[in-house]
Motif scaffolding. Sequence first.
Motif, mmCIF file in Angstrom:
data_model
loop_
_atom_site.group_PDB
_atom_site.id
_atom_site.type_symbol
_atom_site.label_atom_id
_atom_site.label_comp_id
_atom_site.label_asym_id
_atom_site.label_seq_id
_atom_site.Cartn_x
_atom_site.Cartn_y
_atom_site.Cartn_z
ATOM 1 N N LYS A 8 0.829 -1.208 0.000
ATOM 2 C CA LYS A 8 0.000 0.000 0.000
ATOM 3 C C LYS A 8 0.864 1.258 0.000
ATOM 4 O O LYS A 8 0.541 2.227 -0.671
ATOM 5 N N VAL A 9 1.975 1.221 0.749
ATOM 6 C CA VAL A 9 2.820 2.422 0.813
ATOM 7 C C VAL A 9 4.297 2.133 0.571
ATOM 8 O O VAL A 9 5.073 3.065 0.366
ATOM 9 N N LYS A 10 4.698 0.858 0.584
ATOM 10 C CA LYS A 10 6.089 0.514 0.317
ATOM 11 C C LYS A 10 6.151 -0.526 -0.783
ATOM 12 O O LYS A 10 5.324 -1.440 -0.830
ATOM 13 N N ASP A 11 7.140 -0.398 -1.661
ATOM 14 C CA ASP A 11 7.393 -1.387 -2.698
ATOM 15 C C ASP A 11 8.668 -2.141 -2.352
ATOM 16 O O ASP A 11 9.623 -1.564 -1.801
ATOM 17 N N LEU A 12 8.695 -3.431 -2.690
ATOM 18 C CA LEU A 12 9.816 -4.281 -2.329
ATOM 19 C C LEU A 12 10.469 -4.835 -3.590
ATOM 20 O O LEU A 12 9.788 -5.429 -4.440
ATOM 21 N N THR A 25 7.366 4.949 -0.727
ATOM 22 C CA THR A 25 6.690 5.839 -1.668
ATOM 23 C C THR A 25 6.014 6.989 -0.925
ATOM 24 O O THR A 25 5.986 7.037 0.306
ATOM 25 N N ASP A 26 5.427 7.897 -1.680
ATOM 26 C CA ASP A 26 4.646 8.989 -1.103
ATOM 27 C C ASP A 26 3.162 8.630 -0.994
ATOM 28 O O ASP A 26 2.333 9.483 -0.672
ATOM 29 N N ARG A 27 2.839 7.355 -1.259
ATOM 30 C CA ARG A 27 1.448 6.924 -1.114
ATOM 31 C C ARG A 27 1.051 6.906 0.362
ATOM 32 O O ARG A 27 1.898 6.738 1.241
ATOM 33 N N ILE A 28 -0.241 7.043 0.612
ATOM 34 C CA ILE A 28 -0.750 6.980 1.975
ATOM 35 C C ILE A 28 -2.026 6.155 1.982
ATOM 36 O O ILE A 28 -2.835 6.226 1.051
ATOM 37 N N SER A 29 -2.177 5.349 3.031
ATOM 38 C CA SER A 29 -3.300 4.424 3.110
ATOM 39 C C SER A 29 -3.969 4.517 4.472
ATOM 40 O O SER A 29 -3.289 4.593 5.505
ATOM 41 N N PRO A 36 -6.005 8.266 -3.339
ATOM 42 C CA PRO A 36 -5.533 8.545 -4.704
ATOM 43 C C PRO A 36 -4.851 9.895 -4.863
ATOM 44 O O PRO A 36 -5.188 10.686 -5.743
ATOM 45 N N VAL A 37 -3.884 10.163 -4.017
ATOM 46 C CA VAL A 37 -3.060 11.361 -4.134
ATOM 47 C C VAL A 37 -1.802 11.130 -3.296
ATOM 48 O O VAL A 37 -1.868 10.548 -2.211
ATOM 49 N N ASP A 38 -0.660 11.509 -3.812
ATOM 50 C CA ASP A 38 0.602 11.340 -3.082
ATOM 51 C C ASP A 38 0.820 12.490 -2.104
ATOM 52 O O ASP A 38 0.440 13.630 -2.378
ATOM 53 N N VAL A 39 1.470 12.150 -0.977
ATOM 54 C CA VAL A 39 1.823 13.159 0.021
ATOM 55 C C VAL A 39 3.279 13.558 -0.214
ATOM 56 O O VAL A 39 4.188 12.744 0.008
ATOM 57 N N PRO A 40 3.529 14.770 -0.685
ATOM 58 C CA PRO A 40 4.901 15.166 -1.009
ATOM 59 C C PRO A 40 5.875 14.932 0.139
ATOM 60 O O PRO A 40 5.593 15.284 1.283
ATOM 61 N N ARG A 41 6.985 14.271 -0.160
ATOM 62 C CA ARG A 41 8.116 14.033 0.731
ATOM 63 C C ARG A 41 7.827 13.037 1.863
ATOM 64 O O ARG A 41 8.672 12.825 2.722
ATOM 65 N N LYS A 42 6.662 12.431 1.846
ATOM 66 C CA LYS A 42 6.333 11.446 2.886
ATOM 67 C C LYS A 42 7.328 10.288 2.903
ATOM 68 O O LYS A 42 7.796 9.861 3.979
ATOM 69 N N GLY A 43 7.637 9.732 1.732
ATOM 70 C CA GLY A 43 8.534 8.587 1.667
ATOM 71 C C GLY A 43 9.899 8.866 2.256
ATOM 72 O O GLY A 43 10.458 8.044 2.993
ATOM 73 N N GLU A 44 10.432 10.044 1.972
ATOM 74 C CA GLU A 44 11.742 10.407 2.508
ATOM 75 C C GLU A 44 11.711 10.473 4.027
ATOM 76 O O GLU A 44 12.645 10.020 4.706
#
Length: 303
Positions: A8-12, A25-29, A36-44
Amino acid sequence: MKLLKRGKVKDLYEIDENELEFYFTDRISVFDKVIPVDVPRKGETLCGEATFWFEKAEEIGIRTHFLRLSSPNRMRAKRVDIIADYDKLNENTTNYLIPIEWISRHYVAGSLHDRLREGKVDPVDLGFPEGATPSYGDELPQTLLEQTTKLEKVDRKIDKSEVLQISGLTEDEYDEICELTIELDERISNEVGQRSLLHVDGKKEFAFDENRKIMVVDSFGTCDEDRFWDTNAYQRGEFHELSKETVRQYYRSTSYFDVLEEARRDGQEEPEIPPLPPEKLAEVSNLYMEMYERITGQPFKSE
């Protein structure tokens, strides 16, 4: 690199037979729905927080699967086997993800509060005196550790006997993981307490390495896995959610959550979750960057 799993939020990704890469990723669940919208800089921010805690764990002698950062939002880790067939797990199995999630709770919040209110949990079992009626936000007399399944289609809460039955753990290994969970939470609480944060609850995952030594894996202590409150607000009787919980609360305040709950109760097709509006999206992005700094004590520098 070969994509092994899109979460949902991480790819392996597969690097080789011994190494994996996690892409934050910048996805949020929320509510098992990817917004259906990315959160800027969340993944970092989450990758940085996870790295911070893995390094802290290793400082106190707790093994982890962490190897190194490969970019601000990508982490290399030791590879372990994912074995969904419980019958293949026993006290001799090595190098596998233990198919259990450990949840630690320090305050009355979230689903624990719901279960107390519904009479599904006896306050005495949490360490409260006979006749006590705990309120939302009360500190628990003792840490509550709970376990859920990890690899089933729908995760479910299970007791110690079932954990031992399906995980391949011995009694001593079960006890060791409980002790490690509490030790890690003590480190988290002490660290973030210096920056006026309360660590309310969180979850952790573990694996065995090739020598059947326990490692903490995936990620923990981040705004997605754990719940934090502002200490100063708490002392005023206020509960400022400083984690992904603030997004859950936003959707609970809209009509969407009620419609989703009704569909799930009736076994109907679930409605798609709407995107966060621009002003809320900016607020959430800022929260993730602020919490990176409060959790790690380091300035956030986006790359």
